[in-house]
Write an enzyme that holds these catalytic residues in place. Structure first.
Site: not given
Ligand code: NAP
Length: 308
Positions: A134, A137-138
């Site tokens: 992701c 997200c990261d």
């Protein structure tokens, strides 16, 4: 009274748990079939920095634990078993598990989707330690670093483009000689000076003991091995919705995502859908939670209409 009605929620990610919080606060006696490995995809992430309300970030498993305790506080019952089948033909909808059958006047399906992985032992060992599925997200954790994105569809192209905001260099690695993704995104990727495109290479291994230090590639035709030193690997080879048990019971897209009819309703009256099992576009914890809330409110309205 709709309070005498029962709701069964299938799933235990942010969509399911938000639906559980809302339906339990509405006295709808929710039972949440959480699965043997509860918590959904957030259990595989480390720090979550984009869920509103946590200015310092929060660990994925901790966020899910908090949501679950919140649902329990209002009376949600949790069943630690996988749903293995459904029967949506009667007035009461049935959900079968190894632990027994659960009946609901309404059912909320929030079984999520699973990211597809390369299935390499080194990938599994380094998940959350430089290996991610992701970018939203990261990506932030890879500021000023060199990384790789694996895949040749729109997800891989989109993630590679997004990650150029953080990384010094993004190696976009695809196993064939042609991308599957849309022309416009391919053009953007080819034109971006921070993206290096590596075609005809499969990932042989992700290198590093405790965190990602590099990647070993194998040329599709010659078999030649090449090592690249880098700090992160984003696997973007697609997602699979967790819908096997609903085949033949609910309408789905050709890729197996459950389709919505009116609001969060599905093709069966009294069965609602929330989260990634319906959403292949946004796939965020916060959008899943929002749709879990919507499904709970829709279920409540449906049950009120049933009794009036
Ligand atoms: P996808 O289109 O199925 O592409 C998956 C890619 O991963 C393919 O290039 C495939 O290679 C590769 N792949 C699959 N298994 C692999 C493996 N084991 N090892 C190495 N490579 C592997 O999936 P997606 O990119 O997630 O897209 C899914 C759907 O969402 C598509 O309809 C897409 O258009 C849509 N989407 C749209 C947007 C947008 O419009 N902004 C963004 C993201 C996704 P092959 O090509 O060799 O099969």
């Amino acid at each position: 009274m709709s309070e005498n009605k029962k709701v069964v929620i299938i799933g235990s990610g942010p969509a399911a748990l938000t639906a559980a919080i809302y339906t339990s606060r509405a006295n709808l006696n929710p039972t949440c079939i959480a699965g043997y490995q509860p918590g959904g995809q957030l259990m595989l992430t480390s720090e979550v920095e984009n869920f509103p309300g946590f200015p310092e970030g929060i660990l994925g498993p901790e966020l899910m634990g908090n949501m679950r305790r919140q649902a329990e506080r209002f009376g949600t019952k949790f069943v630690e078993a996988d749903a293995v089948g459904v029967d949506f033909t009667g007035p009461l909808h049935k959900v079968f598990t190894d632990e027994g059958v659960y009946e609901g006047d309404a059912v909320i399906v929030a079984t999520g989707a699973s990211a597809m992985w390369l299935e390499l032992p080194s990938e599994e060992r380094l998940r959350g330690r430089g290996v991610s599925s992701c970018a939203t997200c990261d990506g932030f954790f890879f500021r000023g670093k060199e990384i790789a994105v694996i895949g040749g569809g729109d997800s891989a192209l989109e993630e590679a483009l997004f990650l150029t905001k953080f990384a010094t260099k993004v190696n976009l690695i695809h196993r064939r000689d042609k991308f599957r993704g849309s022309k416009i995104m391919q053009d953007n990727a080819f034109a971006n000076p921070k993206i290096t495109i590596i075609l005809n290479h499969a990932v042989e291994e992700i290198l590093g003991e405790n965190h990602v230090e590099g990647i070993r590639l194998r040329h599709a035709e010659t078999g030649e091995l090449t090592d690249l030193a880098l700090a992160g690997v984003f696997v973007a080879i697609g997602h699979r919705p967790n819908t096997t048990i609903f085949k033949g019971h609910l309408e789905m897209t050709e890729n197996g995502y459950i389709t919505r009819q009116e609001n969060s309703g599905t093709s069966v009256r009294g069965v609602f859908v929330a989260g990634d099992v319906n959403d292949f576009r946004y796939r965020q914890a916060i959008t899943a939670a929002g749709s879990g809330c919507a499904a709970a409110l829709d279920a409540e309205k449906y049950l009120e209409a049933l009794v009036s």
